[in-house]
Design a protein around this motif. Structure first.
Motif, mmCIF file in Angstrom:
data_model
loop_
_atom_site.group_PDB
_atom_site.id
_atom_site.type_symbol
_atom_site.label_atom_id
_atom_site.label_comp_id
_atom_site.label_asym_id
_atom_site.label_seq_id
_atom_site.Cartn_x
_atom_site.Cartn_y
_atom_site.Cartn_z
ATOM 1 N N LEU A 97 0.817 -1.208 0.000
ATOM 2 C CA LEU A 97 0.000 0.000 0.000
ATOM 3 C C LEU A 97 0.856 1.266 0.000
ATOM 4 O O LEU A 97 0.516 2.253 -0.672
ATOM 5 C CB LEU A 97 -0.926 -0.007 1.222
ATOM 6 C CG LEU A 97 -1.944 1.135 1.305
ATOM 7 C CD1 LEU A 97 -2.855 1.131 0.079
ATOM 8 C CD2 LEU A 97 -2.765 1.016 2.581
ATOM 9 N N GLY A 98 1.972 1.236 0.724
ATOM 10 C CA GLY A 98 2.850 2.404 0.773
ATOM 11 C C GLY A 98 3.322 2.833 -0.612
ATOM 12 O O GLY A 98 3.197 4.005 -0.993
ATOM 13 N N PRO A 99 3.876 1.911 -1.414
ATOM 14 C CA PRO A 99 4.279 2.280 -2.770
ATOM 15 C C PRO A 99 3.120 2.780 -3.631
ATOM 16 O O PRO A 99 3.302 3.708 -4.436
ATOM 17 C CB PRO A 99 4.852 0.972 -3.329
ATOM 18 C CG PRO A 99 5.360 0.256 -2.126
ATOM 19 C CD PRO A 99 4.380 0.579 -1.044
ATOM 20 N N ILE A 100 1.938 2.186 -3.477
ATOM 21 C CA ILE A 100 0.777 2.654 -4.239
ATOM 22 C C ILE A 100 0.514 4.126 -3.932
ATOM 23 O O ILE A 100 0.218 4.923 -4.825
ATOM 24 C CB ILE A 100 -0.472 1.800 -3.919
ATOM 25 C CG1 ILE A 100 -0.308 0.402 -4.500
ATOM 26 C CG2 ILE A 100 -1.744 2.461 -4.456
ATOM 27 C CD1 ILE A 100 -1.410 -0.563 -4.089
ATOM 28 N N GLU A 101 0.642 4.492 -2.680
ATOM 29 C CA GLU A 101 0.392 5.876 -2.282
ATOM 30 C C GLU A 101 1.513 6.810 -2.727
ATOM 31 O O GLU A 101 1.262 7.970 -3.079
ATOM 32 C CB GLU A 101 0.211 5.941 -0.766
ATOM 33 C CG GLU A 101 -1.049 5.219 -0.282
ATOM 34 C CD GLU A 101 -1.137 5.144 1.233
ATOM 35 O OE1 GLU A 101 -0.079 5.340 1.894
ATOM 36 O OE2 GLU A 101 -2.230 4.886 1.767
ATOM 37 N N ARG A 102 2.761 6.331 -2.726
ATOM 38 C CA ARG A 102 3.892 7.216 -3.014
ATOM 39 C C ARG A 102 4.109 7.449 -4.513
ATOM 40 O O ARG A 102 4.442 8.561 -4.936
ATOM 41 C CB ARG A 102 5.177 6.642 -2.395
ATOM 42 C CG ARG A 102 5.235 6.774 -0.882
ATOM 43 C CD ARG A 102 6.612 6.441 -0.356
ATOM 44 N NE ARG A 102 6.960 5.023 -0.529
ATOM 45 C CZ ARG A 102 6.672 4.068 0.344
ATOM 46 N NH1 ARG A 102 6.009 4.354 1.452
ATOM 47 N NH2 ARG A 102 7.037 2.818 0.128
ATOM 48 N N ILE A 103 3.966 6.420 -5.306
ATOM 49 C CA ILE A 103 4.199 6.563 -6.745
ATOM 50 C C ILE A 103 3.089 7.410 -7.359
ATOM 51 O O ILE A 103 1.924 7.315 -6.976
ATOM 52 C CB ILE A 103 4.261 5.175 -7.421
ATOM 53 C CG1 ILE A 103 5.474 4.401 -6.900
ATOM 54 C CG2 ILE A 103 4.349 5.308 -8.938
ATOM 55 C CD1 ILE A 103 5.549 2.981 -7.398
ATOM 56 N N GLY A 104 3.453 8.253 -8.312
ATOM 57 C CA GLY A 104 2.468 9.117 -8.948
ATOM 58 C C GLY A 104 1.841 8.476 -10.169
ATOM 59 O O GLY A 104 2.426 7.602 -10.808
ATOM 60 N N MET A 105 0.628 8.910 -10.491
ATOM 61 C CA MET A 105 -0.053 8.493 -11.721
ATOM 62 C C MET A 105 -0.209 9.721 -12.601
ATOM 63 O O MET A 105 -0.922 10.670 -12.242
ATOM 64 C CB MET A 105 -1.422 7.884 -11.419
ATOM 65 C CG MET A 105 -2.125 7.305 -12.641
ATOM 66 S SD MET A 105 -1.203 5.914 -13.352
ATOM 67 C CE MET A 105 -2.394 5.271 -14.537
ATOM 68 N N GLY A 106 0.510 9.725 -13.709
ATOM 69 C CA GLY A 106 0.505 10.880 -14.588
ATOM 70 C C GLY A 106 -0.681 10.909 -15.530
ATOM 71 O O GLY A 106 -1.357 9.898 -15.750
ATOM 72 N N VAL A 107 -0.928 12.072 -16.079
ATOM 73 C CA VAL A 107 -1.956 12.249 -17.113
ATOM 74 C C VAL A 107 -1.265 12.792 -18.354
ATOM 75 O O VAL A 107 -0.592 13.821 -18.309
ATOM 76 C CB VAL A 107 -3.070 13.205 -16.660
ATOM 77 C CG1 VAL A 107 -3.965 13.575 -17.834
ATOM 78 C CG2 VAL A 107 -3.899 12.559 -15.556
ATOM 79 N N PHE A 108 -1.431 12.077 -19.438
ATOM 80 C CA PHE A 108 -0.773 12.408 -20.692
ATOM 81 C C PHE A 108 -1.765 12.146 -21.814
ATOM 82 O O PHE A 108 -2.114 10.994 -22.094
ATOM 83 C CB PHE A 108 0.466 11.531 -20.846
ATOM 84 C CG PHE A 108 1.280 11.808 -22.078
ATOM 85 C CD1 PHE A 108 1.904 13.021 -22.256
ATOM 86 C CD2 PHE A 108 1.435 10.835 -23.053
ATOM 87 C CE1 PHE A 108 2.667 13.271 -23.377
ATOM 88 C CE2 PHE A 108 2.197 11.070 -24.177
ATOM 89 C CZ PHE A 108 2.815 12.295 -24.343
ATOM 90 N N ASN A 109 -2.272 13.203 -22.400
ATOM 91 C CA ASN A 109 -3.324 13.067 -23.405
ATOM 92 C C ASN A 109 -2.817 13.381 -24.802
ATOM 93 O O ASN A 109 -1.874 14.151 -24.987
ATOM 94 C CB ASN A 109 -4.510 13.970 -23.059
ATOM 95 C CG ASN A 109 -5.322 13.404 -21.914
ATOM 96 O OD1 ASN A 109 -5.692 12.229 -21.933
ATOM 97 N ND2 ASN A 109 -5.594 14.209 -20.901
ATOM 98 N N LYS A 110 -3.488 12.779 -25.779
ATOM 99 C CA LYS A 110 -3.135 12.954 -27.184
ATOM 100 C C LYS A 110 -4.186 13.797 -27.892
ATOM 101 O O LYS A 110 -5.381 13.673 -27.609
ATOM 102 C CB LYS A 110 -3.061 11.594 -27.887
ATOM 103 C CG LYS A 110 -1.949 10.685 -27.419
ATOM 104 C CD LYS A 110 -1.956 9.396 -28.227
ATOM 105 C CE LYS A 110 -0.731 8.557 -27.956
ATOM 106 N NZ LYS A 110 -0.699 7.352 -28.815
#
Length: 448
Positions: free
Chosen positions: A264-277
């Motif tokens: 759970l810790g890594p899930i919270e720390r890593i970011g999820m980016g937004v990249f649109n075309k």
């Protein structure tokens, strides 16, 4: 009824890879996919009569990449297009200066020298960076160290900012100093003139994939797993969950008991980016046939800075541009017409008012996609590359996570997702399995 050995959640490349390898080894496998198609973030739109890859587009680096031989052996056509990892050069790029004039050969060479020098300083700054420093911090240090001219500094600063937007889907103030450590690639890059979905389409053949099954609860214990998808309940000895990091972050799936802190810790720390075309199809070409890409340098490259000539892929005069990070999220709230007008405004500053209105367009909104909630993962400030692998720590030997966000050396890539699915399969089996087993015919299975 035959007991299911493994349930795989998600029919993206990680899930399909894990399922196919396990089924090859004689396991009874069921894949539950929330969408009405396979492929996940590999999504080819053919509504215009030619393929438009709204999701993944490139194989990034053909050397030592498992996709290279796999795609070749499957007979899937590729086309060399080596500028997909936001490079300054490598292939012909028409660069425009701050006054929207195209750089000549001499000025282009000087620009590429600046980037090369800055990148050397950047490598040293990253290596010496203390924990908690951002990519913006080390970028500024590198730019300041190698260039004195204010205009050239600003141009380099903007280039490095846009690099993180494309590579991470995030602003460089949110990315860890080490966030692009894995960015170097070996060999050319290729795209798919017939659509990238040919890959998951070929690998999913013969698997028991159940579409429009939205898993919202996972119960796990040393004795097995129980998954709920609406009114459907599925039980198995184990599960591999390959949903995107954005879905895990949103808590759209309830885990009982909760995931352990080491996952759970890594899930919270890593970011999820937004990249649109944003794809624009024009009635005719107004840009040079020799350029792979068009790039507006300096502050004038905000918000639109790079356009890729995908005409060689589509067979039509089509330009592709990207919106990442904060701007990527902003366009999701804009109407299509507003986005198209904004892109055209930038192009007309470079090429003049005669740039025609596009005859068609395609705009992605991955942040609003309920089954993705973002484009791909990145090392946010405070996270580390180790967090990617730690997210895939086996849970009670019955629950495994896989997907691009769980692969530390090549996150945010198709081949990283594939390798994570391979790793999950080997952990379930408790022994190695050759990745080339993906090419073997699937064994017949009986629907549970």
């Amino acid at each position: 009824m035959q007991m299911i050995d493994t349930i795989v959640v998600g029919a993206g490349i990680a899930g399909i890879t894990a399922a196919r390898l396990l089924q090859h080894e004689g396991h009874r496998v069921v894949v539950l996919e929330a969408r009405d198609r396979v492929g996940g973030r590999m999504w080819t739109d053919r509504s215009a009569g030619f393929p438009v890859d709204r999701g993944a587009s490139w194989i990034h680096g053909l050397v030592d990449n498992p996709l290279t031989s796999l795609v070749e052996d499957l007979g899937i056509r590729t086309l060399e297009f080596t500028v997909g990892s936001y490079q300054a050069g490598g292939r012909p790029i028409t660069n425009f200066d701050e006054t929207h004039r195209a750089l000549d050969e001499q000025r282009t060479s000087a620009w590429l020298d600046d980037v090369e020098t800055t990148d050397r300083h950047l490598t040293a700054a990253i290596a010496a960076a203390d924990p908690g420093r951002t990519y913006a911090d080390v970028a500024e240090q590198a730019v300041t160290a190698c260039v004195e001219d204010p205009t050239r500094r600003t141009r380099l600063r903007e280039f490095l900012r846009h690099r993180t937007e494309e590579q991470c889907g995030a602003d460089f103030t949110a990315v860890d100093a080490h966030g692009l450590d894995e960015d170097a690639i070996e060999g050319d890059e290729v795209v798919f003139p017939d659509g990238y979905d040919a890959l998951p389409g070929a690998l999913s053949h013969g698997l028991d994939i159940r579409l429009e099954e939205v898993v919202d609860a996972v119960e796990w214990s040393p004795g097995g797993v129980r998954l709920t998808a609406g009114r459907q309940v599925h039980e198995a000895r184990r599960a591999i969950v390959t949903v995107p990091l954005g879905v895990l972050k949103s808590a759209a799936i309830t885990f009982t008991p909760p995931l352990p802190d080491e996952v759970l810790g890594p899930i919270e720390r890593i970011g999820m980016g937004v990249f649109n075309k944003v794809f624009l199809r024009f009635p005719e070409r107004f840009w040079s046939e020799s350029a792979y890409a068009l790039r507006q340098l300096g502050p004038a490259g905000t918000p639109w800075h790079t356009w890729y000539d995908v005409s060689r892929v589509s067979g039509e005069p089509v330009l592709l541009t990207f919106a990442g990070g904060t701007w990527g999220r902003r366009i999701e709230a804009m109407a299509d017409a507003e986005v198209v007008a904004s892109v055209l405004s930038s192009l007309r500053r470079m090429y003049g008012p005669s740039v025609p209105e596009p005859v068609d367009h395609w705009i992605t909104r991955w942040g609003q996609d309920e089954f993705s909630r973002g484009s791909y993962s990145y090392v946010a400030t405070g996270a580390s590359h180790h967090d990617h692998d730690a997210m895939a720590t086996p849970i009670a030997d019955v629950l495994h996570l896989a997907g691009e966000a769980t692969w530390s050396s090549d996150p945010a890539t198709v081949h990283g997702a594939l390798l994570s699915g391979h790793r999950a399969a080997t952990r379930v089996l408790g022994r190695p399995v050759d990745l080339r087993a993906l090419l073997a015919p699937t064994r017949p299975t009986t629907r549970a």
